[in-house]
Design a protein around this motif. Structure first.
Motif, short mmCIF file in Angstrom:
data_model
loop_
_atom_site.label_atom_id
_atom_site.label_comp_id
_atom_site.label_asym_id
_atom_site.label_seq_id
_atom_site.Cartn_x
_atom_site.Cartn_y
_atom_site.Cartn_z
N TRP A 30 5.10 23.36 8.93
CA TRP A 30 5.46 22.94 10.28
C TRP A 30 6.49 23.93 10.82
CZ3 TRP A 30 7.37 20.92 5.82
CH2 TRP A 30 8.75 20.77 5.69
N SER A 31 6.89 23.74 12.05
CA SER A 31 7.90 24.64 12.62
C SER A 31 8.92 23.86 13.44
CB SER A 31 7.24 25.72 13.48
OG SER A 31 6.59 25.15 14.59
N VAL A 32 10.07 24.48 13.61
CA VAL A 32 11.17 23.91 14.38
C VAL A 32 11.59 24.96 15.41
CG1 VAL A 32 13.54 23.02 14.27
CG2 VAL A 32 11.99 22.62 12.37
N LEU A 33 11.78 24.57 16.64
CA LEU A 33 12.24 25.52 17.66
C LEU A 33 13.64 26.01 17.31
CD1 LEU A 33 11.03 23.86 20.98
CD2 LEU A 33 10.18 25.98 19.95
N THR A 34 13.86 27.31 17.50
CA THR A 34 15.17 27.90 17.23
C THR A 34 16.03 27.80 18.49
OG1 THR A 34 14.12 29.46 15.71
CG2 THR A 34 16.36 29.98 16.42
N ASP A 35 17.01 26.92 18.46
CA ASP A 35 17.91 26.71 19.59
C ASP A 35 19.13 27.62 19.43
OD1 ASP A 35 19.67 25.87 21.54
OD2 ASP A 35 19.52 23.73 21.06
N ILE A 36 19.16 28.73 20.18
CA ILE A 36 20.24 29.72 19.99
C ILE A 36 21.46 29.44 20.87
CG2 ILE A 36 18.57 31.49 19.30
CD1 ILE A 36 19.08 32.81 22.09
N SER A 37 21.46 28.30 21.58
CA SER A 37 22.63 27.97 22.41
C SER A 37 23.85 27.72 21.51
CB SER A 37 22.33 26.74 23.27
OG SER A 37 22.14 25.61 22.46
N GLU A 38 25.03 27.75 22.13
CA GLU A 38 26.29 27.52 21.41
C GLU A 38 26.43 28.43 20.19
OE1 GLU A 38 26.96 23.33 20.63
OE2 GLU A 38 25.94 22.78 22.50
N GLU A 39 26.09 29.74 20.41
CA GLU A 39 26.16 30.75 19.35
C GLU A 39 25.35 30.37 18.11
OE1 GLU A 39 30.18 32.05 18.64
OE2 GLU A 39 30.24 33.09 20.57
N GLY A 40 24.22 29.72 18.36
CA GLY A 40 23.31 29.39 17.26
C GLY A 40 23.79 28.27 16.35
N ALA A 41 24.78 27.51 16.81
CA ALA A 41 25.38 26.47 15.94
C ALA A 41 24.41 25.35 15.60
CB ALA A 41 26.62 25.90 16.63
#
Length: 324
Positions: A30-41
């Motif tokens: 499966w996959s998870v979206l990479t949320d790069i907001s907040e410096e990738g926290a």
């Protein structure tokens, strides 16, 4: 019941995850979206949540797993399990990935560079056929790679072994993001192929559908250039011949130094298939001496997008075998 492995291939758009058998067969992915907001926290917490969710979904527990392996962009400290400088993840500061994942899941964790991990995947279950001496090139937005010598993945003094994208193939060539000129990455990546096509089109006076498309302002991709070349477009053939020259030169240099039994070429550009491999092989033969030339195969990668998760899971197998 035999224990399982988890592999993670962390990218700028998505993190691909898989549960695998000890022998490297993917059982769920499966996959998870990479949320790069907040410096990738949010990236690692979302991966931890997703792993725990899937373990619960399949009525499993942390004790069913040998460990979790991850391939990550950026500068990876394998011992401490940290990553820094993964700019496409917005990770400018040191990320304690191992600590966060082990504390969040209760499962042992190992990490390496994403291109190294893809090399391990192709070696274990793909075109590398478990050979002890193998080089891997991945031709995508950039050019990455991994080197396996005498059965061991090479890392080098600061973890920069296998950075085949920065082999100099044209000392007077294009500027690279690394600060040098003429790196393989500038001419054999997807963007490099298009850059060559545009430059060649400027000076080309013959008939060419590729030139017409470029002059018309159309968005031309590396795949388009290869497709035109396969249809005998003269300009496209010139461009691909030059790409093959640069790849053959780089592969020849790698082979002359390391004498691998196989060089595996993967990544999006390799979707051009045997058409590209045959041309690279012709130039490879020009740049290698007979003993190396006769003992080295050049193959297309076989695993596609699964190479990362399979290779990442094999980090755990290696860790277990070293500790046993």
């Amino acid at each position: 019941m035999s224990k399982k492995l988890i592999g993670i291939d962390l990218g700028g758009t998505t993190a691909k995850l898989a549960i695998l058998s000890e022998t490297g067969e993917i059982q769920q992915k499966w996959s998870v979206l990479t949320d790069i907001s907040e410096e990738g926290a949010k990236i690692i917490p979302s991966i931890v949540d997703s792993i725990n969710d899937h373990i619960n979904r399949y009525n499993m527990t942390k004790d069913d797993f040998i460990g979790i392996g991850m391939g990550s962009p950026g500068t990876v400290d394998r011992v401490n399990g940290t990553v820094i400088g993964a700019y496409n993840l917005n990770w400018k500061n040191l990320q304690p990935v191992k600590m966060l994942i082990e504390s969040g899941t209760g499962i042992s964790f190992a990490i390496d560079n994403d291109a190294n991990v893809a090399a391990l995947g192709e070696r274990w279950k793909g075109a590398g056929e478990n050979e002890d001496n193998m080089a891997f090139l991945t031709l995508g937005t950039g050019v990455g790679g991994g080197i396996i010598a005498e059965g061991n993945l090479l890392h080098g003094t600061v973890g920069a072994a296998g950075e085949v994208g920065h082999i100099t193939v044209d000392p007077k060539g294009y500027a690279c993001t690394c600060g040098k000129k003429g790196c393989l990455e500038t001419v054999a990546s997807a963007t490099g192929v298009v850059r060559l096509a545009r430059d060649y089109a400027d000076n080309y006076a013959g008939e060419s559908k590729l030139k017409l498309a470029i002059d018309d302002g159309q968005l031309v991709t590396a795949k388009d250039v290869f497709d035109y070349a396969k249809n005998n477009d003269e300009l496209a053939e010139m461009v691909i011949d030059k790409v093959a020259f640069y790849l053959g030169l780089a592969c020849g240099n790698i082979a002359n130094i390391l004498n691998p039994s196989t060089i595996v070429i993967g990544g999006g550009v390799s979707n051009a298939g045997q058409f590209l491999i045959d041309k690279v092989r012709d130039y490879f033969n020009v740049f290698t001496f007979p003993a190396v030339q006769n003992s080295c195969k050049i193959r297309l990668a076989q695993l596609g997008n699964d190479a990362g998760v399979i290779g990442a899971s094999s980090l755990i197998k290696e860790l277990v075998s070293k500790n046993s």
